[in-house]
Design a protein around this motif. Structure first.
Motif, PDB file in Angstrom:
ATOM      1  N   PHE A   1       6.865  88.521   7.574  1.00 31.21           N
ATOM      2  CA  PHE A   1       7.299  89.667   6.782  1.00 31.21           C
ATOM      3  C   PHE A   1       6.756  89.578   5.364  1.00 31.21           C
ATOM      4  O   PHE A   1       6.512  88.487   4.850  1.00 31.21           O
ATOM      5  N   GLU A   2       6.507  90.743   4.757  1.00 24.57           N
ATOM      6  CA  GLU A   2       6.100  90.860   3.359  1.00 24.57           C
ATOM      7  C   GLU A   2       6.705  92.136   2.816  1.00 24.57           C
ATOM      8  O   GLU A   2       6.522  93.203   3.397  1.00 24.57           O
ATOM      9  N   GLY A   3       7.421  92.028   1.712  1.00 20.62           N
ATOM     10  CA  GLY A   3       8.031  93.209   1.116  1.00 20.62           C
ATOM     11  C   GLY A   3       7.964  93.180  -0.391  1.00 20.62           C
ATOM     12  O   GLY A   3       7.883  92.113  -1.000  1.00 20.62           O
ATOM     13  N   ILE A   4       7.981  94.370  -0.985  1.00 19.08           N
ATOM     14  CA  ILE A   4       7.976  94.464  -2.440  1.00 19.08           C
ATOM     15  C   ILE A   4       9.173  95.279  -2.916  1.00 19.08           C
ATOM     16  O   ILE A   4       9.717  96.101  -2.186  1.00 19.08           O
TER      17      ILE A   4
ATOM     18  N   VAL B   1      14.806  95.445   0.873  1.00 18.84           N
ATOM     19  CA  VAL B   1      13.389  95.715   0.648  1.00 18.84           C
ATOM     20  C   VAL B   1      13.155  97.211   0.847  1.00 18.84           C
ATOM     21  O   VAL B   1      13.423  97.753   1.917  1.00 18.84           O
ATOM     22  N   SER B   2      12.639  97.862  -0.191  1.00 19.31           N
ATOM     23  CA  SER B   2      12.415  99.305  -0.093  1.00 19.31           C
ATOM     24  C   SER B   2      10.999  99.652   0.353  1.00 19.31           C
ATOM     25  O   SER B   2      10.749 100.769   0.793  1.00 19.31           O
ATOM     26  N   LEU B   3      10.083  98.717   0.241  1.00 22.33           N
ATOM     27  CA  LEU B   3       8.703  98.984   0.634  1.00 22.33           C
ATOM     28  C   LEU B   3       8.136  97.741   1.329  1.00 22.33           C
ATOM     29  O   LEU B   3       7.954  96.703   0.699  1.00 22.33           O
ATOM     30  N   TRP B   4       7.889  97.873   2.628  1.00 21.98           N
ATOM     31  CA  TRP B   4       7.354  96.749   3.397  1.00 21.98           C
ATOM     32  C   TRP B   4       5.832  96.795   3.379  1.00 21.98           C
ATOM     33  O   TRP B   4       5.235  97.808   3.718  1.00 21.98           O
TER      34      TRP B   4
END
Length: 191
Positions: A102-105, A79-82
């Protein structure tokens, strides 16, 4: 008429059981802890099965009475952007479990880890947790409430199953203090 109803119910049952998922979350961890209270590493992986995904959210939990968190690690994460970095949830649960949300894009999408050392794509690490055993028992690590979105114009939600890993903690050795044999604490060789 009963014959057709039985066939319909049988076909419906088989089709509902055979639902396949586009991706899979797995938990990699030892089956048990050691009696020495050494921390164990729990890793949460995402395998997209070659589907391009744009984001993921979920909930990792473990029995509160069996483990304490030493650290949550995101250094080698895919994940590069949380949106929400993996952290202990402030929400109160009645299930006596500690929850890490957790949440990531994935800007540009993600479909697996590529390497020159193998063919195809491999699963990637979402995050890792170092847990310290604190009480004997049997329990489970669970990743659930997972939302996985496709890398398309609608961010279509993809079907994905929860992940479960069973774990046991044996009778733990008592914590002892290390006491110096030199009552004064002076090294006699230096005198």
């Amino acid at each position: 008429m009963k014959y057709y109803i039985n066939i319909f119910v049988s076909v419906w049952f088989l089709l509902s059981v055979a639902t396949s998922y586009a991706a899979e979350v797995t938990i990699v961890a030892p089956d048990g802890a050691t009696p020495l209270r050494q921390p164990i590493l729990v890793q949460v992986y995402l395998d997209t099965e070659d589907d391009a995904v744009s984001g993921i959210a979920g909930n990792f939990s473990f029995p509160s009475e069996m483990f304490d968190i030493e650290s949550i690690i995101t250094e080698k994460s895919i994940v590069s952007l949380w949106g929400v970095e993996p952290s202990v949830s402030e929400e109160k649960y009645l299930d006596r479990r500690t929850h890490i949300t957790f949440e990531g894009i994935f800007p540009g999408g993600y479909s697996g880890v590529r390497s020159p050392y193998y063919r195809g794509k491999e699963p990637g690490i979402l995050f890792s947790v170092m847990l310290v055993p604190k009480q004997k028992g049997n329990g489970s690590f669970i990743v659930d409430d997972i939302q996985l979105h496709a890398f398309d114009s609608n961010a279509t939600q993809l079907p994905i199953a929860s992940a479960v890993k069973l774990v046991s903690v044996p009778e733990l050795l008592p914590i002892t203090k290390i006491v110096s044999r030199d009552p004064v604490g002076v090294n006699k060789k230096s005198l």
